[in-house]
Scaffold this motif. Structure first.
Motif, mmCIF file in Angstrom:
data_model
loop_
_atom_site.group_PDB
_atom_site.id
_atom_site.type_symbol
_atom_site.label_atom_id
_atom_site.label_comp_id
_atom_site.label_asym_id
_atom_site.label_seq_id
_atom_site.Cartn_x
_atom_site.Cartn_y
_atom_site.Cartn_z
ATOM 1 N N GLY A 113 -8.461 -5.189 -9.679
ATOM 2 C CA GLY A 113 -7.470 -6.006 -10.353
ATOM 3 C C GLY A 113 -6.442 -5.245 -11.170
ATOM 4 N N HIS A 114 -6.595 -3.919 -11.280
ATOM 5 C CA HIS A 114 -5.612 -3.137 -12.032
ATOM 6 C C HIS A 114 -4.747 -2.321 -11.088
ATOM 7 N N PRO A 115 -3.433 -2.282 -11.366
ATOM 8 C CA PRO A 115 -2.561 -1.463 -10.506
ATOM 9 C C PRO A 115 -2.896 0.018 -10.675
ATOM 10 N N ILE A 116 -3.033 0.728 -9.554
ATOM 11 C CA ILE A 116 -3.370 2.156 -9.646
ATOM 12 C C ILE A 116 -2.346 3.031 -8.931
ATOM 13 N N ASN A 117 -1.279 2.428 -8.368
ATOM 14 C CA ASN A 117 -0.348 3.317 -7.676
ATOM 15 C C ASN A 117 0.362 4.221 -8.669
ATOM 16 N N GLY A 130 7.096 1.984 -2.081
ATOM 17 C CA GLY A 130 7.195 0.548 -2.305
ATOM 18 C C GLY A 130 5.811 -0.055 -2.176
ATOM 19 N N GLY A 131 5.647 -1.246 -2.729
ATOM 20 C CA GLY A 131 4.361 -1.926 -2.611
ATOM 21 C C GLY A 131 3.430 -1.597 -3.763
ATOM 22 N N LYS A 132 2.192 -2.065 -3.635
ATOM 23 C CA LYS A 132 1.272 -2.009 -4.756
ATOM 24 C C LYS A 132 -0.130 -1.682 -4.279
ATOM 25 N N VAL A 133 -0.836 -0.877 -5.052
ATOM 26 C CA VAL A 133 -2.260 -0.655 -4.800
ATOM 27 C C VAL A 133 -3.005 -1.146 -6.034
ATOM 28 N N LEU A 181 4.560 4.444 6.477
ATOM 29 C CA LEU A 181 3.903 3.175 6.167
ATOM 30 C C LEU A 181 5.006 2.157 5.915
ATOM 31 N N ASP A 182 4.902 1.016 6.604
ATOM 32 C CA ASP A 182 6.015 0.073 6.576
ATOM 33 C C ASP A 182 5.487 -1.323 6.268
ATOM 34 N N LEU A 213 2.594 -1.959 1.257
ATOM 35 C CA LEU A 213 2.719 -0.529 0.952
ATOM 36 C C LEU A 213 3.753 0.128 1.863
ATOM 37 N N GLU A 214 4.601 0.955 1.234
ATOM 38 C CA GLU A 214 5.611 1.685 1.993
ATOM 39 C C GLU A 214 5.573 3.139 1.632
ATOM 40 N N LYS A 215 5.675 3.999 2.641
ATOM 41 C CA LYS A 215 5.807 5.434 2.378
ATOM 42 C C LYS A 215 6.777 6.011 3.391
#
Ligand SMILES: Nc1ncnc2c1ncn2[C@@H]1O[C@H](COP(=O)(O)OP(=O)(O)O)[C@@H](O)[C@H]1O
Ligand SMILES: [Mg+2]
Lengths: 243, 306
Positions: free
Chosen positions: A70-74, A63-66, A25-26, A15-17
């Motif tokens: 099992g489902h992407p929620i970003n 960047g990155g994924k949440v 967040l790096d 995750l990146e912010k």
């Protein structure tokens, strides 16, 4: 069965912010399983609140994924996440000041995850807010507002609950009660992500901790291991929150 | 549910009955009609400002759009007034839809932008080049459908429906979610409220109310100019009346209209110089001592007003 063997409820990957170039967040990655309490610790400004803000849809990640179940929620808006079962409390409580305490909780119970919304009166009672149910939330003191934040989050029927510095400013007895409650939530299958500065509280409540520093994870394991880790000690030494 | 019934019995029924019956006892029907217009507009402001916190300074834009939408449907399409009323209201709702991006603005910026939007509509309608369509600055005459009894009756129905809407908002889950958005839109979203959808719905309802009463206004007076139905005083009066009584309540805007518009008609006509002074002092007093309006004060005194 130990929680580690189950599939993760929440998975955060790389995750990146960024805030105008600054990396809050790096590349943060971790997982939380159902019924598990994961502590997220780190010095002030290390990115803990930002991490919760990204998970709960306040910010879009850069960047990155949440992944949730099992489902992407970003990128999903907060109200969709709330209905999926992702919720949180705020570091500085954010009640609806002109609504009564009961109405504050009712909004969440009506709009949250369909099946899971706990009984409003039961929640008020269990968080000791029942005596103020008909008072405007603005009249509560800050410890009570924290409990109201928690009640509201619970009323949505969360399966993942992120609590941001819930213990700060609470008395010793209040702390013990909150710790018991968080344990009870986990016992009922809710996964918790607990941000806290008070190490005693973290030790009492969490199964595992992730240590964040300047937007990067520098340690993952139990708190007992963490306080023996050289890098963790370096980060915390000299700060007001040293163990 | 029970409170909704009580609010209806205490406010909606008596007010509607009074509006319907007073013309038989009191000869100045135009004045009664104007009261109805402001009762409706003040409740329309209540819907959007009281329940979502957005102050629509350009609220009159929906009123004028309703008036013109109604009139043009009568003039060009030769529709029956009641059908034309639907078209006028639809035009106001369409304008509201076009203006939804304004919600990205906050506070004073929203108020000013909505005012500018209303002014823009006025400029278009009153443009001499559009004479063939809108009659430009020369105004509208609807003598062919002039019918004060029927249009007054329709205004009473709109008043009843509008009051019903505020009773619903005050007592329903939808109204509760709107008030939560007004308090803290971020927390509302986290509680599961679809903030954008709820806010847009309130905005459209508010525009619909103004569009309907704007159309009936055009029908009732049947001769008017663009500046009549786009006059800023409609916005200002409706907002001041609603704030005076107290928004997010059912009775607040009603009390505001009856009291302030009452004073306006008693003193404002006979002694305008005193009126402005008294009005100015009243509004200053309101802002300083009663920021929430009269109803919260009554409630603090233990009087349970709807
Ligand atoms: N909305 C924002 N705009 C700009 N910078 C921010 C914003 N939110 C957080 N930050 C910055 O990101 C860093 C991490 O903040 P935060 O996540 O609140 O830290 P923590 O909760 O660990 O104390 C801090 O340097 C903070 O100043
Ligand atoms: Mg923080």
């Amino acid at each position: 069965m130990s929680p580690e063997k189950e599939a993760p409820l929440l998975a955060v990957e790389a995750l990146e912010k960024r805030f105008s170039g600054f990396r809050a967040l790096d590349g943060v990655s971790f997982e939380v399983r159902p019924g598990e309490i994961l502590g997220l610790v780190g010095p002030n400004g290390s990115g803990k609140t930002t991490c919760i803000n990204v998970i709960t849809g306040l910010y879009r990640p850069d960047g990155g994924k949440v992944t949730f179940e099992g489902h992407p929620i970003n990128g999903l808006p907060s109200h969709r996440l709330a209905r999926l079962g992702v919720n949180r409390t705020f570091q500085v409580p954010r009640p609806f000041p002109s609504l009564t305490v009961r109405e504050n909780v009712a909004v969440a119970a009506y709009h949250g995850r369909r099946a899971g919304g706990a009984e409003i009166e039961t929640l008020l009672l269990s968080l000791e807010l029942d005596a103020y149910a008909d008072k405007p939330a603005a009249d509560l003191n800050s410890a009570q507002q924290k409990m109201l934040d928690l009640a509201r989050a619970l009323a949505t029927g969360p399966r993942l609950l992120c609590v941001d510095e819930l213990a700060a400013g609470l008395s010793r007895t209040e702390l013990e009660r909150v710790a018991l409650r968080l344990r009870a939530f986990a016992g009922s299958g809710i996964a918790l992500l607990v941000v806290e500065h008070l190490m005693g509280f973290i030790g009492e409540v969490t199964d595992r901790v992730v240590v964040l520093n300047a937007g990067k994870i520098i340690f993952e394991g139990t708190l007992a291991e963490a306080i023996r880790d050289r890098r963790v000690v370096e980060v915390f030494l000299g700060t007001e929150h040293a163990v | 549910m029970l409170r909704g019934v009580r609010d209806s019995l205490v406010v909606v029924v008596p007010l509607t009955a009074a509006a319907a019956l007073l013309p038989f006892a009191y000869s100045n029907e135009l004045l009664l009609f104007n009261f109805i217009v402001f009762l409706v507009l003040a409740q329309g402001v209540n819907v959007i400002y009281g329940f979502t916190g957005y102050l629509p300074f350009g609220y009159v834009g929906f009123f004028g759009t309703g008036a013109y939408g109604f009139s043009l449907a009568v003039i060009h399409l030769h529709l029956f007034p009641l059908v034309a009323l639907g078209l006028g209201a639809a035009a106001a709702v369409l304008l509201a839809l076009l203006l939804t991006p304004l919600f990205r603005l906050s506070g004073a910026y929203f108020a000013i932008a909505s005012f500018a939007a209303a002014f823009a509509v006025y400029e278009v309608v009153s443009n001499p080049h559009l004479d063939a369509i809108t009659k430009g600055p020369y105004g509208i005459s609807l003598s062919q459908i002039y019918n004060p009894q029927l249009s007054y009756g329709v205004a009473v129905v709109i008043l009843a429906v509008t009051l019903g809407v505020t009773v619903y908002l005050k007592n329903s889950r939808f109204g509760l979610s709107l008030r939560s958005i007004r308090d803290d839109s971020l927390s509302a979203a986290m509680a599961g409220v679809n903030v954008v959808r709820a806010r847009t719905l309130a905005w459209l309802i508010s525009a619909l109310i103004a569009g309907l009463i704007g159309g009936v206004f055009a029908w009732y007076v049947s001769v008017f100019y663009p500046e009549t139905v786009f006059g800023a005083e409609f916005s200002v009066f409706a907002i001041v009346f609603a704030l005076f009584g107290g928004v997010a309540t059912v009775s607040g805007p009603v009390l505001g209209v009856i009291f302030l518009y009452g004073i306006y008609n008693v003193i404002g006509i006979s002694a305008p110089q005193y009126f402005q002074l008294i009005y100015g002092l009243l509004i200053m007093g309101l802002v300083l001592f009663l920021p929430g309006g009269v109803v919260p004060l009554l409630r603090r005194w233990g009087i349970d007003v709807p």
